[in-house]
Design an enzyme around this catalytic site. Structure first.
Site, PDB file in Angstrom:
ATOM      1  N   GLY A   1       1.023  -1.085   0.096  1.00  0.00           N
ATOM      2  CA  GLY A   1       0.254  -0.046   0.368  1.00  0.00           C
ATOM      3  C   GLY A   1       1.206   0.965  -0.086  1.00  0.00           C
ATOM      4  O   GLY A   1       0.601   2.163  -0.072  1.00  0.00           O
ATOM      5  N   GLU A   2       1.597   1.176   0.264  1.00  0.00           N
ATOM      6  CA  GLU A   2       2.697   2.612   0.338  1.00  0.00           C
ATOM      7  C   GLU A   2       3.315   3.108  -0.906  1.00  0.00           C
ATOM      8  O   GLU A   2       3.670   1.907  -2.410  1.00  0.00           O
ATOM      9  CB  GLU A   2       4.237   1.953   1.325  1.00  0.00           C
ATOM     10  CG  GLU A   2       5.446   3.230   1.679  1.00  0.00           C
ATOM     11  CD  GLU A   2       6.499   3.216   2.465  1.00  0.00           C
ATOM     12  OE1 GLU A   2       7.108   3.376   2.478  1.00  0.00           O
ATOM     13  OE2 GLU A   2       6.120   1.756   3.648  1.00  0.00           O
ATOM     14  N   SER A   3       3.488   3.880  -1.357  1.00  0.00           N
ATOM     15  CA  SER A   3       3.333   4.617  -2.819  1.00  0.00           C
ATOM     16  C   SER A   3       5.339   4.536  -3.469  1.00  0.00           C
ATOM     17  O   SER A   3       5.080   4.162  -4.079  1.00  0.00           O
ATOM     18  CB  SER A   3       3.435   5.953  -3.041  1.00  0.00           C
ATOM     19  OG  SER A   3       3.857   6.946  -1.760  1.00  0.00           O
TER      20      SER A   3
ATOM     21  N   LYS B   1       7.104   1.795  -1.930  1.00  0.00           N
ATOM     22  CA  LYS B   1       7.169   0.721  -2.424  1.00  0.00           C
ATOM     23  C   LYS B   1       6.691   0.160  -3.691  1.00  0.00           C
ATOM     24  O   LYS B   1       7.590  -0.595  -4.040  1.00  0.00           O
ATOM     25  CB  LYS B   1       6.605   0.130  -1.643  1.00  0.00           C
ATOM     26  CG  LYS B   1       6.719  -0.420   0.436  1.00  0.00           C
ATOM     27  CD  LYS B   1       6.693  -1.517   0.695  1.00  0.00           C
ATOM     28  CE  LYS B   1       7.666  -1.065   1.862  1.00  0.00           C
ATOM     29  NZ  LYS B   1       7.366  -2.135   3.268  1.00  0.00           N
ATOM     30  N   ILE B   2       5.524   0.454  -3.899  1.00  0.00           N
ATOM     31  CA  ILE B   2       5.080   0.478  -5.470  1.00  0.00           C
ATOM     32  C   ILE B   2       5.379   0.877  -6.420  1.00  0.00           C
ATOM     33  O   ILE B   2       5.868   0.970  -7.244  1.00  0.00           O
ATOM     34  CB  ILE B   2       3.480   1.713  -5.328  1.00  0.00           C
ATOM     35  CG1 ILE B   2       2.386   0.988  -4.248  1.00  0.00           C
ATOM     36  CG2 ILE B   2       2.900   1.313  -6.657  1.00  0.00           C
ATOM     37  CD1 ILE B   2       1.055   1.322  -4.658  1.00  0.00           C
TER      38      ILE B   2
END
Length: 1449
Positions: free
Chosen positions: A659-661, A663-664
């Protein structure tokens, strides 16, 4: 003339005018537009019914009119050939003339419509160009006679073909012309060598496929199409068919299929004929594939659309048409039809066409065989197009289509499995296993199970599946999943229908029998271990290498399977605790130290069952090592040939997007880079464009499929939002539109795919890419170690299913099948699967009803007698124990429980084993012969002869059960006059229970430990309930009879297992409520039987003997009352040992135990005589009296002498023999090399140190003997006492040759002579203080006189040695003190002692000798002389003057 229409042949005309590849641009939407109501496809395979048209035999000029020729008289060869050729030509001329006449007759017939006839003149009706052509041909037929076989076929074919293709010819003329062409082809006027044959045969194809036919009634039209089908078949069967071009062959097949397609709305006969013809055409075309040579142009797998595969158009048809036709057949699998339902249109697969296509594809593969592998284009079509369709439609088709799909894949497996490794895995994973485990319907499940069984019936499938998939960490466990599924469905109550359960059971049985037959093959010399495999070093589990069937390859495969198990275990740990999971991988050598990111990547990518959220979090972590893992993880994907959304779906299906941007972003950057590198450069300008578009797709996915978003994004908005993202340029509109439609119709799973994955285009593209890199399918033979490993992976479910099926089944045939399969399980389990065999036997024992704790004996006996199942279970249990006993461990306990229950029910014969006759000469020769070496230890499991015997015996068990089922029926038993008891005994006799123990020499040491432990515990009452003491005694005796038989059979390796047996006995002693009687009584008797067997042959190793006597001693020390209750049996055994096997009794403990027990036998009147005679024999013979046992012989002898009321003559005899035994001491002193002893035993018996000298050793034994005489001198009977002293004196006389040193002499005096005198004096004084003991006093006084005399004589005998001792002065004073004590002995009321009369004489004798030997002389520095003088004054003053006259003066 009437109007003409194209009809069905006008369609053929259209198809014949197609380009080089008639099937390339075929649109199947046109095929389904015809108005028809399709019914279920009738089975049209030639394999399932008789062909509509039998094959037409080709005309051969070599045997034309053979019958007529055979009836003619022989002619000269040249004339005969000329005549025959003339007759053939004449026959052809007549045939052609007839056909021409038939066509002309129809052409000249007036039209049936009068209105049409009035518009035609006579010339127009008869003098047409076609008529003129036929007239010309007719003129040519007979004038002059023609050589038709050398003539260009176009001469006589063209007129008929013109009629067939003409638009203004009556239908009847077309029909006759078709028949004429068929007749010409069947007669075989020309062949491939005839001039013009190529053009002629190809023109026939074009002419027939361009046939024009006037519309008439349906029956006539069907007849014409039937004739066309026959001609198409005749063309392909003709000798000149090899000259057909690829285009012509494709045209023939295309035309035939058009007839098939149009026949759906016509009669059944035409439909069946068309389909049969299509089938025959495919068979003929692909049968030629075996003979087509591979050209260099085919080595690559590039697409070749219009190029000639053979490189030469004049060479005839070849691989090109085969590829086109096969591509056409594959496309038929994807034919859809539009169905209207409730006003809506649905597109569904056309099952009728699919079945027809699968039949043709099957035929093509069957006839082409492995030749397809030589043609890359065709092979690629099977790998990709065909398999993709089969996998796609396999899970959503009808039972009939699925059955045909399974048959197709099975055919591919037979011929092409080297090239379709991943495709076969996908078929099992996405079709067979999925449908069979949870099919839409029971019928589909049954078809899937039948497909699985068909694969398992292939001899090498299961081993190849295990090697190629189960041993590959990156593949699914095809064999394991298949076998477990069959186990699950065959388990009672787990299948939706009995038929499905029976099918699954059949498949499971087949797998087990296959493994058993191969794992235990006769003559197989491959090793059978080690089990299991342990990883000893790190190796890359994701690296595959070629296999060659060598020993190294087998080890490599087993290591890979071990790695796969470690990965699954680690995955389980990782799901619960990621750190522990990764640490486990490091500790189990799956990860190196330092770690390699690629190992982590492959672990996350291919390990099933991992938590996808944890994977996503790990991959998105900013740590440098995590970023490297993310990069390697992304590199495991193959995105070539994928559109962006498909690649993204495939990528995100393997983990849950965090969910962390940030990481995405990291994850999408890695994906974009990998996707861009594997895509052509004509779409994206860089990886940044891919990255931006990926974000855009994720946003679109959320917009389109989030229910909270009310206003959805349109396609135009999506395209507008992605303008100028490709390095300032726009992406192709069509590309973006396709992406939008794909996302809008099906969402991307951003949270990781849950449940079972579905086959999708992305997965298939990735699979095809991986298949180029993976090693090909390995063809292999069975290996014993791999077979064992295979079964171990499914052993638990298999045994549970089999035993449950056996327990629930009610049919005798099923009992038989189950038992045979369980025996096959035992054949496998003997190779390191002991736990499995134990579990199976325990279940069978429960089925026997013998172990039911709640049933009474009567109920158990009734159930056993009236039910076949318990008897089959008992027979199976004991048969397995007989043949595979080495693999049984813990299951010996239930086996023995069953055996004891049978004994309790009195179903066992009177003697299960005959201990006296069980060991024949052959057994003795096995024990003494080549079976052992060195210490006599045998390892029968490593003997090839034993393996062969086990193989033969295990194979013969099947016939045993067949015989049992055929004979052991109630009706036959009644006919034979057998009652229930006799029937039961018949079953027990077949069990051959006794041979389990008497033939236990082939059991392993470990198995003997388990079996012995179970027997010992059972004999001690563990797990048993005894109704009466008698039953307890019988059980103990029975169990120890079995232990004795076990020991007899393994006597040469007793030292391997008896220590454990002894420990078991120690455990038994500490059981709660343990009673030594009757346990120890029965045990000690059995132990002596074993001991006798052990001592019956000479052995080098003394350890077995010591072990047995250690256990014997343990038993009688539990309760010494046992020695009294078992005295007679013990005495017999001991006597037998000493009479028959004394030479084989070698150990210190053995002699000690035997002679001790022999001495105890004298306590009982009934055993005294036998015991004493045995002792007298042993000592008198002296052959077997050695340094080892001499001390024990002394103890035993004086044990007999010390007995009350023992015969005097026996005691005297024993004392004399002991005195004479001193000669043995002298011999041992002189020759210190007694073969029957060793220094260790000797020192142990004497208590001396290991460095004892020969002289000291003999002196010590002599002292031991003297001490025994000393003790005997205190016996109550005077005769015994006096004779003991005389024997001691004799012993001293015989011991003169021993090396008595001064120290030894003093030691001997102190321990023997002085002690004896002191004891006798003390005893005499004791008696003198008793009232009425004068007789005893005087008797003891007489004995003391003898002792004093002995002292004097021995002193004088060893005076020289004694005088040389430094302690002589003290010693001499001791002598004088004892003389003084005896002189002054106070007998109280019994008067003066008579010793006063003899003591002076003894002193005189000693002093006189001392003075004569100058031992006692006056010396200035020695006061011995003066002290002696003073002592004489006190002892015997009367001797003073006589002995010391010089001092008196």
């Amino acid at each position: 003339m009437g109007s003409k229409v194209l009809g069905c042949k006008r369609k053929l005309k259209t198809l014949s005018s197609m380009a080089v590849s008639p099937f390339r641009n075929l649109t199947w939407q046109n095929l389904v537009q015809t108005e028809k109501k399709k019914t279920m496809l009738r089975v049209i395979c030639s394999r399932r019914g008789d062909p509509i048209f039998p094959p037409i035999t080709k005309f051969s000029s070599a045997d034309h009119r053979k019958q007529k020729m055979d009836g003619m008289e022989a002619e000269p060869p040249a004339k005969n050939r000329k005549s025959k050729k003339k007759r053939i030509g004449l026959g052809i001329s007549c045939m052609l003339n007839t056909e021409v006449a038939s066509v002309l007759a129809v052409l000249r017939r007036p039209p049936p419509d009068p209105m049409a006839a009035q518009f035609l003149s006579q010339e127009e009706s008869y003098d047409t160009a076609l008529v003129h052509t036929f007239k010309s041909l007719r003129t040519l037929v007979f004038n002059p006679p023609q050589d038709w076989q050398t003539m260009d076929p176009a001469v006589y074919l063209t007129p008929f073909l013109d009629v067939i293709q003409s638009d203004d010819i009556p239908a009847a003329a077309t029909t006759i012309a078709l028949y004429s062409v068929l007749k010409i082809l069947n007669v075989g006027i020309f062949d491939e060598r005839t001039t013009g044959a190529r053009d002629a045969i190809n023109s026939v194809v074009m002419g027939i496929t361009g046939c024009r036919l006037e519309r008439t009634d349906p029956v006539s039209e069907d007849a014409v199409m039937m004739r066309i089908l026959q001609i198409l078949t005749a063309i392909m069967r003709h000798q000149a068919a090899v000259l057909l071009t690829d285009q012509a062959v494709c045209t023939v097949v295309n035309a035939c299929f058009q007839v098939v397609q149009q026949s759906a709305s016509r009669g059944d006969l035409l439909q069946r004929s068309a389909r049969y013809t299509m089938h025959e055409l495919v068979r003929m075309i692909f049968a030629k594939l075996q003979d087509i040579e591979v050209s260099p142009d085919q080595e690559s797998e590039t697409d070749i659309d219009d190029a000639d595969f053979d490189g030469n158009l004049d060479s005839g048809y070849g691989i090109r048409c085969a590829v086109d036709i096969f591509h056409f057949l594959c496309s038929l699998l994807n034919v859809v039809e539009v169905v209207e339902s409730e006003g809506n249109l649905y597109r569904t697969s056309d099952e009728d066409v699919q079945l027809f296509a699968l039949v043709l594809i099957n035929s093509a593969i069957e006839l082409s065989g492995d030749a397809i592998g030589d043609h890359p284009k065709l092979l690629r079509m099977i790998q990709d197009d065909l398999f993709h369709h089969l996998v796609h439609y396999g899970t959503s088709s009808s039972p009939l289509v699925l059955s045909m799909i399974c048959s197709t894949v099975l055919n591919i497996y037979h011929f092409l499995r080297r090239f379709v490794r991943l495709q076969l895995e996908a078929f099992f994973k996405f079709v067979l296993l999925r449908v069979a485990s949870a099919g839409i319907s029971t019928q589909l499940q049954e078809v899937a199970i039948e497909g699985i069984i068909d694969f398992c019936r292939q001899p090498t499938f299961i081993i190849e599946a295990y090697v190629n998939y189960d041993c590959d960490p990156l593949c699914i466990n095809v064999f394991e999943e298949t076998a477990k599924l069959l186990c699950k469905l065959s388990f009672p109550g787990a299948s939706p229908s009995p038929s499905l359960q029976a099918q699954a059971f059949e498949g499971l049985v087949g797998i087990i029998h296959n493994i058993a037959e191969n794992i235990n093959r006769e003559g197989d010399s491959t090793p059978s271990g080690p089990y299991p495999v342990h990883l000893t070093e790190y190796s890359k589990f994701w690296m595959d290498k070629p296999l060659d069937g060598s020993e190294a390859s087998i080890s490599y495969l087993r290591t890979r399977k071990a790695q796969k198990r470690k990965l699954l275990i680690a995955g389980n740990h990782y799901t619960r605790d990621d750190k522990k999971g990764l640490e486990y991988l490091r500790l189990s050598l799956m990860f190196p130290d330092p770690p390699d990111p690629r190992d982590y990547a492959f672990f996350f990518r291919f390990t099933p069952g991992l938590d996808k959220t944890m994977i996503g979090d790990y991959l998105g972590d900013p740590d440098e090592f995590h970023i490297q893992v993310l990069k390697e993880f992304t590199c495991t994907f193959e995105f070539s040939g994928m559109i962006l959304d498909t690649a993204l779906r495939t990528y995100l299906a393997t983990f849950r997007l965090p969910g962390e941007s940030q990481k995405i972003q990291r994850i999408l950057e890695a994906f974009s880079e990998q996707f861009y590198e594997q895509q052509p450069s004509d779409i994206f300008a860089g990886k940044d464009a891919v990255f931006v578009l990926c974000y855009s797709l994720i946003m679109l996915n959320t917009d389109q499929h989030n229910h909270q978003v009310k206003k959805k994004m349109t396609e135009e908005e999506f395209i507008r939002n992605n303008r100028a993202i490709n390095a300032g340029q726009d992406l192709p509109r069509e590309y973006l539109s396709e992406l939008f439609q794909s996302i809008a119709s099906k969402a991307i799973s951003l949270f990781g795919q849950t449940g079972q994955p579905e086959m999708n285009p992305g997965l298939w593209v990735e699979l095809m890419g991986a298949s180029k890199l993976l090693q090909p399918f390995h063809l292999c033979d069975f290996d014993r170690r791999l077979g064992r490993d295979m079964f171990s992976s499914v052993a638990g479910p298999a045994v549970a299913a089999l035993t449950a099926f056996f327990e629930q089944s009610d049919e005798d045939e099923m009992f038989h099948e189950c038992v045979e399969t369980l025996i096959s399980v035992a054949r496998i389990a003997q190779y390191g699967l002991e736990d499995t065999l134990d579990e199976m036997i325990a279940s069978l024992c429960k089925c026997s009803t013998l172990l039911n704790p709640y049933a009474s004996s009567e109920e158990t006996l009734f159930a056993f007698s009236h039910d076949l199942k318990p008897r089959m279970a008992v027979l199976a249990v004991f048969s397995i124990a007989n043949n595979f006993g080495s693999a049984i461990h813990g299951a010996w306990r239930p086996i023995l429980d069953c055996l004891l229950k049978l004994k309790k029910l009195k179903l066992l014969p009177p003697s299960v084993i005959e201990l006296d006759s069980s060991f024949s000469d052959s057994e003795q020769s096995r024990n003494d012969g080549s079976g052992g070496s060195g210490g006599g230890v045998i390892f029968p499991s490593s003997s090839s002869q034993d393996q062969r015997s086990r193989q033969q015996s295990s194979t013969s068990m099947i016939s045993k059960f067949t015989h049992f089922l055929s004979l052991d029926s109630m009706e036959e038993s009644l006919q034979l006059g057998l009652n229930e008891f006799e029937q039961n005994q018949k079953v027990i006799k077949q069990c051959q229970i006794g041979s389990i123990f008497t033939n236990s020499w082939n059991l392993s040491d470990e198995t003997l430990l388990y079996l012995g432990r179970s027997l010992i515990f059972a004999s001690a009452g563990k797990g048993q309930k005894f109704a009466t003491p008698v039953e307890e005694e019988e059980t103990i005796e029975f169990c120890w009879d079995l232990i004795a038989a076990l020991s007899f059979a393994n006597i040469n390796r007793l030292q391997n297992f008896w220590p454990a047996y002894h420990e078991n006995l120690l455990e038994v002693i500490h059981f709660p409520l343990f009673s030594p009687i009757p346990f120890a009584e029965k045990v000690i008797i059995a132990l002596f039987r074993i001991c006798l067997k052990l001592l019956s042959s000479a052995r080098i190793d003394k350890l077995p003997e010591e072990l047995i006597f250690k256990s014997i001693n343990l038993m009688w020390t539990i309760d010494k009352q046992i020695l009294d209750t078992c005295c007679e049996s013990i005495t017999k055994s001991v006597s037998k040992i000493l009479f028959e096997y004394p030479a084989n009794l070698q150990s210190f403990l053995g002699w000690k135990s035997v002679l001790h027990l022999l001495s105890i036998s004298g306590r009982h009147l009934e055993t005294y005589d036998q015991g004493v005679e045995t002792l007298i024999m042993l000592i008198s013979d002296q052959t077997h009296v050695s340094r080892t046992n001499y001390a024990f012989c002394i103890d035993c002898a004086f044990g007999f002498v010390a007995l009350k009321n023992s015969p005097l003559e026996k005691n005297v005899k024993i004392l004399d023999l002991l005195a004479e035994s001193v000669t043995l001491l002298i011999d041992w002193y002189k020759n210190y090399s007694d073969p029957g002893s060793s220094a260790n035993f000797s020192t142990a018996s004497t208590g001396s140190n290991p460095d004892i000298s020969p002289s000291t050793f003999s002196i010590n034994l002599f002292i031991k003997l003297g001490e025994a005489f000393r003790k005997t001198s205190l016996a109550r009977r005077e005769e015994i006492r006096n004779h003991a002293i005389k024997s001691l004196q004799k012993s001293f006389e015989l011991a003169q040759e021993l090396d008595f040193s001064p120290a030894n002499c003093l030691n001997c005096f102190n321990l023997v002579v002085f002690a004896m005198v002191d004891d006798l004096h003390e005893k005499m004084i004791e008696y003198s203080r008793r009232e009425g003991a004068e007789r005893e006093v005087r008797s003891m006084e007489g004995t003391l006189m003898l002792a004093m005399e002995l002292l004097t004589d021995v002193y004088l005998q060893f005076l020289k040695q004694i005088a040389a001792s430094p302690g002589f002065r003290t010693f001499w004073l001791g002598v004088l003190r004892r003389m003084d004590t005896c002189m002054k002995a106070d007998l109280g009321v019994y008067g003066e002692t008579k010793l006063q009369e003899v003591i002076p004489g003894f002193l005189k004798k000693m002093i006189t000798r001392m003075k004569g030997d100058e031992v006692l002389v006056q010396k200035e520095d020695d006061d011995l002389f003066e002290i002696t003088y003073i002592q004489i004054q006190w002892i015997a003053p009367s001797l003073k003057e006589e002995l010391f006259p010089e001092l008196e003066i």
